[in-house]
Scaffold this motif. Structure first.
Motif, PDB file in Angstrom:
ATOM      1  N   PHE A  36       0.872  -1.180   0.000  1.00  0.00           N
ATOM      2  CA  PHE A  36       0.000   0.000   0.000  1.00  0.00           C
ATOM      3  C   PHE A  36       0.902   1.220   0.000  1.00  0.00           C
ATOM      4  O   PHE A  36       1.722   1.386   0.894  1.00  0.00           O
ATOM      5  N   GLY A  93      -4.928   8.161   0.620  1.00  0.00           N
ATOM      6  CA  GLY A  93      -4.703   6.836   1.210  1.00  0.00           C
ATOM      7  C   GLY A  93      -5.982   6.326   1.868  1.00  0.00           C
ATOM      8  O   GLY A  93      -6.379   5.174   1.692  1.00  0.00           O
ATOM      9  N   LYS A  94      -6.616   7.210   2.622  1.00  0.00           N
ATOM     10  CA  LYS A  94      -7.847   6.824   3.325  1.00  0.00           C
ATOM     11  C   LYS A  94      -8.930   6.410   2.319  1.00  0.00           C
ATOM     12  O   LYS A  94      -9.608   5.403   2.493  1.00  0.00           O
ATOM     13  N   ASN A 127       5.832   2.736  11.893  1.00  0.00           N
ATOM     14  CA  ASN A 127       5.180   3.422  10.774  1.00  0.00           C
ATOM     15  C   ASN A 127       3.881   4.075  11.266  1.00  0.00           C
ATOM     16  O   ASN A 127       2.790   3.524  11.157  1.00  0.00           O
TER      17      ASN A 127
HETATM   18  C1  LIG Z   1       0.585   5.305   4.698  1.00  0.00           C
HETATM   19  C2  LIG Z   1       0.195   6.107   3.450  1.00  0.00           C
HETATM   20  C3  LIG Z   1      -0.307   5.119   2.392  1.00  0.00           C
HETATM   21  C4  LIG Z   1      -0.921   7.091   3.812  1.00  0.00           C
HETATM   22  O1  LIG Z   1      -1.366   7.730   2.623  1.00  0.00           O
HETATM   23  P1  LIG Z   1      -1.869   9.257   2.611  1.00  0.00           P
HETATM   24  O2  LIG Z   1      -2.578   9.481   1.339  1.00  0.00           O
HETATM   25  O3  LIG Z   1      -0.737  10.151   2.919  1.00  0.00           O
HETATM   26  O4  LIG Z   1      -2.872   9.235   3.835  1.00  0.00           O
HETATM   27  P2  LIG Z   1      -4.153  10.180   4.045  1.00  0.00           P
HETATM   28  O5  LIG Z   1      -3.828  11.583   3.656  1.00  0.00           O
HETATM   29  O6  LIG Z   1      -5.334   9.547   3.425  1.00  0.00           O
HETATM   30  O7  LIG Z   1      -4.286  10.132   5.629  1.00  0.00           O
HETATM   31  C5  LIG Z   1      -5.068   9.119   6.225  1.00  0.00           C
HETATM   32  C6  LIG Z   1      -4.709   9.006   7.686  1.00  0.00           C
HETATM   33  O8  LIG Z   1      -3.407   8.454   7.812  1.00  0.00           O
HETATM   34  C7  LIG Z   1      -2.739   9.053   8.926  1.00  0.00           C
HETATM   35  N1  LIG Z   1      -1.537   9.737   8.440  1.00  0.00           N
HETATM   36  C8  LIG Z   1      -1.228  10.041   7.151  1.00  0.00           C
HETATM   37  N2  LIG Z   1      -0.008  10.610   7.099  1.00  0.00           N
HETATM   38  C9  LIG Z   1       0.437  10.665   8.368  1.00  0.00           C
HETATM   39  C10 LIG Z   1       1.651  11.114   8.956  1.00  0.00           C
HETATM   40  N3  LIG Z   1       2.641  11.642   8.213  1.00  0.00           N
HETATM   41  N4  LIG Z   1       1.801  10.988  10.302  1.00  0.00           N
HETATM   42  C11 LIG Z   1       0.833  10.448  11.059  1.00  0.00           C
HETATM   43  N5  LIG Z   1      -0.347   9.997  10.561  1.00  0.00           N
HETATM   44  C12 LIG Z   1      -0.530  10.112   9.225  1.00  0.00           C
HETATM   45  C13 LIG Z   1      -3.726  10.005   9.553  1.00  0.00           C
HETATM   46  O9  LIG Z   1      -4.452   9.295  10.548  1.00  0.00           O
HETATM   47  C14 LIG Z   1      -4.653  10.324   8.413  1.00  0.00           C
HETATM   48  O10 LIG Z   1      -5.950  10.649   8.813  1.00  0.00           O
HETATM   49  P3  LIG Z   1      -6.314  12.154   9.246  1.00  0.00           P
HETATM   50  O11 LIG Z   1      -5.810  13.020   8.142  1.00  0.00           O
HETATM   51  O12 LIG Z   1      -7.802  12.106   9.341  1.00  0.00           O
HETATM   52  O13 LIG Z   1      -5.614  12.373  10.535  1.00  0.00           O
HETATM   53  C15 LIG Z   1       1.388   6.925   2.899  1.00  0.00           C
HETATM   54  O14 LIG Z   1       1.916   7.715   3.958  1.00  0.00           O
HETATM   55  C16 LIG Z   1       2.502   6.081   2.322  1.00  0.00           C
HETATM   56  O15 LIG Z   1       2.467   5.711   1.149  1.00  0.00           O
HETATM   57  N6  LIG Z   1       3.526   5.779   3.149  1.00  0.00           N
HETATM   58  C17 LIG Z   1       4.698   5.046   2.695  1.00  0.00           C
HETATM   59  C18 LIG Z   1       4.407   3.605   2.371  1.00  0.00           C
HETATM   60  C19 LIG Z   1       3.821   2.904   3.572  1.00  0.00           C
HETATM   61  O16 LIG Z   1       4.244   3.106   4.701  1.00  0.00           O
HETATM   62  N7  LIG Z   1       2.838   2.036   3.290  1.00  0.00           N
HETATM   63  C20 LIG Z   1       2.198   1.250   4.308  1.00  0.00           C
HETATM   64  C21 LIG Z   1       2.947  -0.005   4.466  1.00  0.00           C
HETATM   65  S1  LIG Z   1       1.866  -1.315   4.789  1.00  0.00           S
END
Ligand SMILES: CC(C)(COP(=O)(O)OP(=O)(O)OC[C@H]1O[C@@H](n2cnc3c(N)ncnc32)[C@H](O)[C@@H]1OP(=O)(O)O)[C@@H](O)C(=O)NCCC(=O)NCCS
Length: 161
Positions: free
Chosen positions: A85, A97-98, A125
């Motif tokens: 993901f 992501g959400k 993470n």
């Molecule tokens: C994890 C990941 C997929 C989230 O995607 P995203 O599009 O940035 O997430 P969203 O903007 O939809 O945020 C959804 C929720 O995630 C959490 N979140 C996202 N970024 C965050 C950060 N930097 N720190 C803490 N919480 C975070 C929050 O709870 C957020 O909800 P909120 O905005 O209502 O508080 C993205 O950070 C990513 O690709 N990370 C690197 C790869 C990874 O770690 N994948 C998961 C491995 S299984």
């Protein structure tokens, strides 16, 4: 290019990998401190070619490729596993992501035979932990590789009238 800013998360959808979008998927990037959290998309796509259970999906925001995920949901198992993901670093923090997680959970629920979904992530993470927790995943503990396993029980589908 900033044309995606302002897109509603309702515009997020999942599509299969095609010859056309594949290079865009392998070009997606993570921040340097996120690289250890997930295998590269090129590796995942290669893996998917020889694993008939793998269901790779491209995350689209409107017409832009913004992320990638992969899951498996074998017919003889009531548990599905989301094991890749990612959202491109330039598109993170906008709710994509959400929205993508919601889409894949809908897709899995629609398969009809799955009761639980598992996901695993590095314990440090925070973004993944918060994202999955907000979708209802409950942490089960660390697996033998030190990764956190979290499980979501799907709502039972309403019976046909
Ligand atoms: C994890 C990941 C997929 C989230 O995607 P995203 O599009 O940035 O997430 P969203 O903007 O939809 O945020 C959804 C929720 O995630 C959490 N979140 C996202 N970024 C965050 C950060 N930097 N720190 C803490 N919480 C975070 C929050 O709870 C957020 O909800 P909120 O905005 O209502 O508080 C993205 O950070 C990513 O690709 N990370 C690197 C790869 C990874 O770690 N994948 C998961 C491995 S299984």
């Amino acid at each position: 290019m900033k044309s995606g800013i302002g897109l509603k998360t309702a515009d997020i959808r999942l599509v299969p990998v095609t010859r056309t979008n594949r290079p865009l998927v392998t070009a997606l990037e993570l921040a340097p401190d996120q690289m250890d959290f997930v295998a590269s998309n090129a590796e995942s796509l290669e893996e998917a070619e020889t694993d008939e259970d793998a269901r790779p999906r491209v995350v689209m925001a409107g017409t832009r490729v913004v992320g990638f995920l992969m899951y498996e949901a074998p017919r003889d198992d009531d548990e599905a596993r989301i094991y890749r993901f990612m959202i491109d670093r330039a598109s993170q923090g906008r709710g994509y992501g959400k929205a993508a997680l919601r889409e894949v959970l809908d897709e899995i629920q629609g398969l009809g035979h799955v009761r639980h979904v598992s996901i695993c992530y590095e314990p440090d993470n925070e973004a993944a932990r918060n994202l999955y927790r907000s979708a209802g995943f409950v942490e089960e503990g660390l697996d033998e590789d030190g990764e956190m396993i979290a499980i979501l029980a799907l709502q039972a589908q309403a019976d046909e009238p």
